[in-house]
Enzyme design. Structure first.
Site, mmCIF file in Angstrom:
data_model
loop_
_atom_site.group_PDB
_atom_site.id
_atom_site.type_symbol
_atom_site.label_atom_id
_atom_site.label_comp_id
_atom_site.label_asym_id
_atom_site.label_seq_id
_atom_site.Cartn_x
_atom_site.Cartn_y
_atom_site.Cartn_z
ATOM 1 N N MET A 14 5.285 -14.415 -58.673
ATOM 2 C CA MET A 14 4.622 -13.116 -58.769
ATOM 3 C C MET A 14 3.119 -13.320 -58.809
ATOM 4 O O MET A 14 2.614 -14.139 -59.557
ATOM 5 C CB MET A 14 5.105 -12.381 -60.030
ATOM 6 C CG MET A 14 4.346 -11.093 -60.335
ATOM 7 S SD MET A 14 4.558 -9.839 -59.018
ATOM 8 C CE MET A 14 3.080 -8.859 -59.279
ATOM 9 N N GLU A 15 2.432 -12.517 -57.994
ATOM 10 C CA GLU A 15 1.015 -12.742 -57.715
ATOM 11 C C GLU A 15 0.070 -12.130 -58.745
ATOM 12 O O GLU A 15 -0.974 -11.590 -58.367
ATOM 13 C CB GLU A 15 0.700 -12.170 -56.331
ATOM 14 C CG GLU A 15 0.810 -10.629 -56.200
ATOM 15 C CD GLU A 15 2.166 -10.135 -55.730
ATOM 16 O OE1 GLU A 15 3.156 -10.859 -55.909
ATOM 17 O OE2 GLU A 15 2.238 -9.009 -55.189
ATOM 18 N N ASN A 16 0.363 -12.224 -60.034
ATOM 19 C CA ASN A 16 -0.571 -11.670 -61.017
ATOM 20 C C ASN A 16 -1.952 -12.277 -60.782
ATOM 21 O O ASN A 16 -2.091 -13.495 -60.742
ATOM 22 C CB ASN A 16 -0.127 -12.010 -62.435
ATOM 23 C CG ASN A 16 1.355 -11.803 -62.638
ATOM 24 O OD1 ASN A 16 1.854 -10.704 -62.518
ATOM 25 N ND2 ASN A 16 2.068 -12.886 -62.895
ATOM 26 N N GLU A 25 1.466 -16.646 -52.722
ATOM 27 C CA GLU A 25 0.894 -15.956 -53.895
ATOM 28 C C GLU A 25 -0.628 -15.973 -53.820
ATOM 29 O O GLU A 25 -1.292 -15.009 -54.204
ATOM 30 C CB GLU A 25 1.384 -16.599 -55.188
ATOM 31 C CG GLU A 25 2.896 -16.665 -55.337
ATOM 32 C CD GLU A 25 3.608 -15.366 -55.026
ATOM 33 O OE1 GLU A 25 3.079 -14.298 -55.398
ATOM 34 O OE2 GLU A 25 4.688 -15.404 -54.394
ATOM 35 N N GLY A 51 10.812 -15.528 -56.414
ATOM 36 C CA GLY A 51 10.246 -16.856 -56.208
ATOM 37 C C GLY A 51 8.995 -17.010 -57.060
ATOM 38 O O GLY A 51 8.793 -18.015 -57.734
ATOM 39 N N HIS A 65 -2.034 -13.331 -51.722
ATOM 40 C CA HIS A 65 -2.028 -12.047 -52.439
ATOM 41 C C HIS A 65 -3.288 -11.846 -53.288
ATOM 42 O O HIS A 65 -3.603 -10.706 -53.641
ATOM 43 C CB HIS A 65 -0.829 -11.975 -53.381
ATOM 44 C CG HIS A 65 0.450 -11.526 -52.739
ATOM 45 N ND1 HIS A 65 0.521 -10.442 -51.902
ATOM 46 C CD2 HIS A 65 1.726 -11.993 -52.860
ATOM 47 C CE1 HIS A 65 1.799 -10.274 -51.531
ATOM 48 N NE2 HIS A 65 2.528 -11.206 -52.086
HETATM 49 ZN ZN LIG Z 1 4.581 -11.611 -52.135
#
Ligand SMILES: [Zn+2]
Length: 836
Positions: A258-260, A291, A256, A294
């Protein structure tokens, strides 16, 4: 390529600490490769010892360790041994890396709408060494200095603020310490919408061809972003730590999002190009908030190793729903959670591959990925919700604050988390953690009453025999008759050492008694025969959406465990769907019910079920038309049933009209995906050929259009179409992860199982092989989607077991097959019980 073992990671972290990374990427080399120069400075606790660095390059120009050349041929299996380390070391690697097309590493996609190329970095879970040389494990954090050369005019962003110092030359500020799997750079002619919030620069980006849709959706997404930043800063007591906040909507993304840190990547289907209902906008808002959570939980404080994955995901899932329901317009976010997420988690917890939320043996990075499932997300979220109830919300929040401030820019474990919470409560967290976090399985809760008013109450909790545990549940119970909520108990505890009597004596005996009515705990409600028989009558009248969701959970799970006849599910859907007012329930039941019935009903009843579902959709559309103009009228009330009708109708004239952009309801005007769904349905019915599909696709030269065309071609009920699909998957020439998925969707769909039965053996041969050419994330998704659950026969189940015994496959493809085979076995058990 070598897979990192936990033991190796522990040893490497004992030996070295990383001071900094300098990474220079040249994105202008060619369409297939990019330049990558890395300088890593690191200390070694035992001078003279050796370790290894991870590196997956296309070709290597030079390697220098402390000034000494190392021949590139020394790199084997994605690793390079570094011997005779000094107390302080500098490693320089100059290499050329390959752009990928499977969503892992530095993914490069060309948009057929305008032939423009887009790049994004996905280092998760172990793809960072495909971008730069690194010590790839979560607990070796370091600051990064990144420079990038890109074609001039491109947008370039990453984990810290960047500025263009010359034409196409970008310099990033030194980052805060990052785990290797957070590294990203996004680059391309992206369209951008900028804003700021209390000094935090915000930006949304998407492909140029989605520019108009991005601008249309930007105000809503920015509002959620700001609401989330306010909510989390206030709750956690720590300011947003990563400078700017970029949100990139990128093509062909596996997850879904990505928490960069500072630069989140999302699947770009979230920039809906057609109609988007409340459930879809809520899901996107929820992902934005997930996200963002995160940024603190996962990024600021990271798990030490992948076995504490739940610390990341359960927490983000919990916080997203908490903030969504508390701080945004989506105050029914927990209804959505119940029907969309818990349903996924219950299935995972029933499967033979079930595992505890925490403390999983993730012995290596490959097996770690298999735990990205409904247990780590949905069940873990429910457990945290229980924990907040169990210790009290103030204690829970105070513990979370301690945890985050104590371990900022570092790594932590389950023990650290429990210690932080334990500092604010006298409750015994050890036994709570043993029952909830360290044991697998879902308890069933059954409440039987006698007398009116109720005189005798029997509330029982059944724990799965295979997974003994003592989980205290905090829950409530509600009673309904003729749609009226007669009563709702206060929250009480069932099980554990605080167990209480269900407080029901003296209350009116209702037609419908719903345990866990507010859906506070992780349990499957069990209904008796009389209640099940009354459901088609009673459920549509229940006014509380959360209680309706809990009943649906009981129905869907009961169908899976062969305690509820699938025909009862269909009968309830027929009465409940046309009058459903909650969009999450409308959206998800319209997907889940047809999908399940397509496997659980015997072949001879499936066509009739589809006809009844189409008629149900039509009744919902008619009801919405009657309501049009009233206060309750919403586009969703038309859009969702119309989509369901497009997927189930056999009315060729109507489907053709929709394909031709005629007779389409106003709420779906201009929605290309809706027209595709009508075309795909015509293809499924064998009413269009490849030429017609190509002609339609010519009007939609987009990534999505190309993928829809693949589904339409493979779903046609001919031997030729299925053969074509298998050949595509077998040869896999130039197919992206999304192309494979589009083919997987339709490859076993057929009106007559004879047509596709011969291909079952092919599934078990081709899918494991696909994993050798695509990343594990992508191949797992294709294996899940393509599995022939609709060929509901013992022979299919036997073929799966045989393949699991004899075919070599990655951990993730294996997990996909185990899980889907479990669903198939559930369907077979249902047929044995209720007639097949
Ligand atoms: Zn996650």
């Amino acid at each position: 390529m070598a897979i990192l073992l936990q033991q190796e990671a522990v040893e490497r972290a004992r030996l070295i600490s990383v001071g900094s990374y300098s990474v220079d990427l040249d994105l202008t080399v060619s369409d297939t490769e990019f330049g990558s120069r890395t300088v890593v400075r690191f200390d070694c606790a035992e001078p003279g010892a050796s370790t290894f660095v991870d590196l997956k390059a296309a070709s290597i120009a030079s390697i220098r360790l402390n000034g000494n050349e190392i021949h590139p041929s020394k790199v084997a299996d994605g690793r390079l041994t570094l011997g005779r380390l000094q107390a302080t070391n500098e490693l320089e690697v100059v290499a050329t890396m390959a752009f990928t097309h499977d969503g892992q590493g530095l993914h490069r996609a060309v948009d057929p709408a305008d032939d423009l190329a887009y790049i994004y970095g996905m280092s998760f879970l172990d793809a960072a060494p495909q971008i730069y040389a690194c010590f790839d494990q979560p607990d070796l954090k370091a600051p990064y200095d990144l420079t990038v050369t890109a074609p001039s005019g491109w947008v370039v962003a990453g984990n810290s603020p960047a500025r263009e110092t010359g034409s196409g030359r970008w310099e990033f500020e030194t980052t805060k310490p990052l785990s290797t799997y957070f590294f990203t750079v996004c680059a391309g002619p992206y369209e951008t919408v900028r804003d700021e919030h209390r000094g935090i620069p915000l930006a949304l980006h998407a492909r140029a061809s989605l520019g108009a849709d991005l601008r249309r959706h930007a105000p809503q997404m920015l509002e959620i972003t700001k609401q989330g930043l306010d909510y989390y800063e206030d709750l956690f007591g720590i300011a947003y730590p990563w400078g700017e906040y970029h949100q990139f909507f990128v093509p062909e993304f596996n997850a879904g999002a990505m928490e960069n840190p500072g630069c989140v990547t999302f699947r770009d289907q979230y920039i809906f190009r057609g109609a988007a209902g409340r459930a879809e906008i809520m899901q996107r808002s929820n992902t934005i908030l997930h996200e963002m959570a995160h940024m603190w939980f996962g990024d600021l404080v990271s798990m030490k190793w992948w076995d504490d994955l739940w610390l990341n995901e359960s927490f983000a899932e919990y916080m997203a729903h908490r903030s969504c329901s508390a701080a945004t317009e989506f105050d029914d976010a927990w209804v959505d959670f119940g029907i969309a997420r818990k349903n996924w988690g219950y299935a995972a917890d029933r499967a033979p591959s079930t595992h505890p939320i925490a403390g999983n043996a993730a012995e290596d990075t490959d097996s770690a990925l298999t735990n990205f499932d409904g247990i780590s997300y949905a069940k873990g979220c429910s457990a945290l919700r229980q924990l907040a109830l169990y210790v009290g919300d103030d204690a829970f929040v105070a513990g979370v604050r301690d945890y985050l401030s104590r371990h900022s820019y570092g790594n932590a474990t389950l023990a650290d988390f429990l210690e932080a919470i334990g500092g604010h409560t006298d409750v015994d967290l050890t036994s709570w953690s043993t029952g909830w976090l360290e044991s697998a399985g879902t308890d069933e809760i059954c409440v039987a009453v006698e007398g009116d008013p109720i005189a005798v109450v029997e509330a029982s909790r059944t724990t799965p025999q295979a997974h003994p545990a003592d989980r205290p549940h905090m829950l409530d119970i509600a009673g309904f008759s003729g749609g009226r909520e007669l009563w709702r108990t206060p929250v009480f505890t069932l099980g554990g050492d605080r167990t209480e009597q269900a407080p029901l004596v003296g209350l009116a005996n209702p037609n419908l008694l719903v345990p866990n009515a507010s859906d506070l705990t992780w349990t499957i409600p069990v209904f008796d025969e009389a209640t099940l028989a009354a459901l088609p009558q009673e459920l549509p009248q229940v006014g509380d959406a959360q209680a309706r969701q809990v009943v649906w959970a009981g129905l869907l799970n009961g169908m899976a465990t062969a305690t509820v006849d699938p025909r009862t599910v269909l009968a309830t859907f027929e009465t409940a769907f046309p009058v459903e007012t909650n969009e999450s329930l409308r959206h998800w039941t319209s997907r889940l019910v047809p999908r399940h019935l397509g496997a659980f009903l015997p072949y001879r009843e499936r066509d009739d079920a589809v006809t009844r579902i189409a008629a149900t959709a039509q009744r919902a559309i008619d009801a919405a038309s009657d309501d049009a103009g009233s206060d309750d009228a919403s586009d969703d009330a038309v859009v969702t049933p119309t989509r369901l009708l497009a997927a189930t109708s056999t009315d060729e004239a109507l489907l053709r009209a929709w394909v031709a952009d005629e007779q389409i309801p106003a709420a779906l005007a201009g929605d290309m995906d809706f027209r595709w769904s009508a075309l795909i349905r015509l293809a499924e019915l064998g009413l269009v050929d490849d030429a017609a599909i190509d002609a339609f696709a010519a009007h939609d030269r987009t990534l999505t259009g190309g993928q829809k065309a693949l589904t339409a071609k493979v779903i046609r009920p001919t031997q030729q179409a299925k053969e074509w699909g298998w050949t595509q998957l077998e040869q896999n020439t130039g197919l992206s992860n999304y192309d494979c998925l589009a083919i997987a969707v339709g490859i076993f769909v057929a009106p007559d199982p004879d047509l596709v039965r011969p291909h079952i053996e092919r599934y078990f041969r081709v899918l494991p092989a696909l994993a050798e050419r695509q990343g594990e994330f992508a191949s797992q998704k294709v294996a899940l989607e393509a599995f022939p659950v609709e060929i509901t026969e013992d022979a299919t189940s036997q073929a799966a077991q045989e393949a699991l015994r004899t075919v070599r496959m990655t951990a993730n493809v294996r997990r996909a097959i185990v899980d889907r085979a479990a669903v198939l076995d559930e369907a077979l058990a249902s047929m044995r019980r209720f007639g097949g």
